[in-house]
Design a protein around this motif. Sequence first.
Motif, PDB file in Angstrom:
ATOM      1  N   THR A 135      27.810  36.655  35.164  1.00 56.47           N
ATOM      2  CA  THR A 135      28.422  36.175  36.404  1.00 56.47           C
ATOM      3  C   THR A 135      28.543  34.660  36.391  1.00 56.47           C
ATOM      4  O   THR A 135      27.734  33.960  35.773  1.00 56.47           O
ATOM      5  CB  THR A 135      27.608  36.604  37.640  1.00 56.47           C
TER       6      THR A 135
ATOM      7  N   ILE B   9      35.544  30.196  30.265  1.00 59.68           N
ATOM      8  CA  ILE B   9      36.064  30.249  31.632  1.00 59.68           C
ATOM      9  C   ILE B   9      37.128  29.180  31.841  1.00 59.68           C
ATOM     10  O   ILE B   9      38.150  29.428  32.498  1.00 59.68           O
ATOM     11  CB  ILE B   9      34.912  30.099  32.643  1.00 59.68           C
TER      12      ILE B   9
ATOM     13  N   LEU C 102      40.157  30.467  30.514  1.00 62.02           N
ATOM     14  CA  LEU C 102      40.696  31.453  31.452  1.00 62.02           C
ATOM     15  C   LEU C 102      41.529  30.764  32.533  1.00 62.02           C
ATOM     16  O   LEU C 102      42.616  31.234  32.894  1.00 62.02           O
ATOM     17  CB  LEU C 102      39.530  32.230  32.084  1.00 62.02           C
TER      18      LEU C 102
ATOM     19  N   ARG D 103      39.360  35.233  43.835  1.00 62.38           N
ATOM     20  CA  ARG D 103      39.994  33.902  43.838  1.00 62.38           C
ATOM     21  C   ARG D 103      40.555  33.613  45.226  1.00 62.38           C
ATOM     22  O   ARG D 103      41.250  34.445  45.803  1.00 62.38           O
ATOM     23  CB  ARG D 103      41.079  33.812  42.779  1.00 62.38           C
TER      24      ARG D 103
ATOM     25  N   LYS E 170      31.751  38.847  33.435  1.00 63.24           N
ATOM     26  CA  LYS E 170      31.941  39.010  31.995  1.00 63.24           C
ATOM     27  C   LYS E 170      31.744  40.479  31.649  1.00 63.24           C
ATOM     28  O   LYS E 170      30.681  41.049  31.893  1.00 63.24           O
ATOM     29  CB  LYS E 170      30.938  38.142  31.230  1.00 63.24           C
TER      30      LYS E 170
ATOM     31  N   ASP F   2      36.519  30.438  42.941  1.00 64.76           N
ATOM     32  CA  ASP F   2      36.500  31.653  42.137  1.00 64.76           C
ATOM     33  C   ASP F   2      35.114  32.265  41.962  1.00 64.76           C
ATOM     34  O   ASP F   2      34.095  31.566  42.035  1.00 64.76           O
ATOM     35  CB  ASP F   2      37.049  31.360  40.728  1.00 64.76           C
ATOM     36  N   GLU F   3      35.137  33.561  41.674  1.00 63.37           N
ATOM     37  CA  GLU F   3      33.983  34.286  41.150  1.00 63.37           C
ATOM     38  C   GLU F   3      34.437  34.990  39.878  1.00 63.37           C
ATOM     39  O   GLU F   3      35.523  35.575  39.854  1.00 63.37           O
ATOM     40  CB  GLU F   3      33.451  35.312  42.156  1.00 63.37           C
ATOM     41  N   TYR F   4      33.616  34.908  38.812  1.00 66.90           N
ATOM     42  CA  TYR F   4      33.974  35.508  37.535  1.00 66.90           C
ATOM     43  C   TYR F   4      32.913  36.518  37.110  1.00 66.90           C
ATOM     44  O   TYR F   4      31.739  36.401  37.469  1.00 66.90           O
ATOM     45  CB  TYR F   4      34.088  34.437  36.441  1.00 66.90           C
TER      46      TYR F   4
ATOM     47  N   TRP G 105      35.461  37.075  29.907  1.00 68.04           N
ATOM     48  CA  TRP G 105      35.369  36.605  31.288  1.00 68.04           C
ATOM     49  C   TRP G 105      36.678  36.893  32.025  1.00 68.04           C
ATOM     50  O   TRP G 105      37.760  36.661  31.491  1.00 68.04           O
ATOM     51  CB  TRP G 105      35.077  35.109  31.331  1.00 68.04           C
ATOM     52  N   LYS G 106      36.545  37.402  33.279  1.00 67.10           N
ATOM     53  CA  LYS G 106      37.716  37.667  34.106  1.00 67.10           C
ATOM     54  C   LYS G 106      37.453  37.196  35.540  1.00 67.10           C
ATOM     55  O   LYS G 106      36.306  36.997  35.942  1.00 67.10           O
ATOM     56  CB  LYS G 106      38.054  39.159  34.107  1.00 67.10           C
ATOM     57  N   ILE G 107      38.533  37.038  36.275  1.00 69.73           N
ATOM     58  CA  ILE G 107      38.437  36.625  37.677  1.00 69.73           C
ATOM     59  C   ILE G 107      38.227  37.861  38.543  1.00 69.73           C
ATOM     60  O   ILE G 107      39.028  38.791  38.498  1.00 69.73           O
ATOM     61  CB  ILE G 107      39.705  35.886  38.128  1.00 69.73           C
ATOM     62  N   ARG G 108      37.159  37.856  39.327  1.00 64.96           N
ATOM     63  CA  ARG G 108      36.925  38.959  40.255  1.00 64.96           C
ATOM     64  C   ARG G 108      37.351  38.588  41.675  1.00 64.96           C
ATOM     65  O   ARG G 108      37.786  39.443  42.450  1.00 64.96           O
ATOM     66  CB  ARG G 108      35.443  39.354  40.264  1.00 64.96           C
TER      67      ARG G 108
END
Length: 214
Positions: free
Chosen positions: A149, A71, A74, A195, A185, A181-183, A190-193
Motif C-alpha cells: 500500500t 509509483i 505509474l 484518485r 501493489k 491518490d491511494e495505490y 503498483w496500481k491506482i485504487r
Amino acid sequence: MPTTDFVPERRRMLTMLGTGAAVAGLGALASTAPATAASASASASASASEELSTASYGPGPAGWAEDELAINRLLETYLFAVDTKDKTVFRTLFTDDAVLTVMAHPDGTAGIVKSGIEAVVANLDGAAAWGYSTHVTANALVRVTGRHTATGDSHATAQLVYPATATAPETVVVRGIRYRDEYVKSAGVWKIRKRVFSPLWQYNGTAVPINYPN
C-alpha cells in the motif's frame, strides 16, 4: 669524543619514554573500550529495532526506493495515456475496484465520483473535447505505507488545445491540477485504487498556428 659519552644515557631515556607511551596507550585503549563496546551495542540494537519495524510493514529502505520509483513511473504513464487518449494503457493503471473523483474542490471534497474500472476508463472519453494536450508532472510526494500500500499527493500542469468553433478561435487552456491518490501493489505491480482530481487554477489563451517547413 664528548658526544659519545651521552649515547647510552640517551638510549636509556628513549627506552623509558617509549615504555611510558606504550603504557599510556594501553590505558587509553582500556578506557575507551567500554564506550566503543557500548556504541557497538547501541548500533546493533538500533539496527535490530529498525529491522523489526520495517519487517512488519515494508521491504526496507531499499525496497521503498524501488516502490517509489515504480509509483512515479505509474504517475507519468497515467499522464501519457491521457495525452495519447490510449484506453488500453489507461485501463492497466487502475484496480478493478478503483474510484476516480473528478472536478473536486481544491481541498479534495465534492466532485463527480466514478466507481469501478469501466466507469474510470469511460471518463477518458472526456479527452475527446480537446484536440491535443500535454500534461507535465510538477512535483509528487509518495509515501509507501505498507508492503502493498502507498499514498500519493502530486501536482501537474495541463495544456489543453480546444479546436476552433463558429464563435471562438482555437484555444489553449492551461490548468494546474492536484491528484490525491491511494495505490496498491498486486502481483508485483503498483496500481491506482483511488484518485481525487482537483483543478486548482486555470487561464485561457488563443492558440497560435505552427508553421511547419514542409
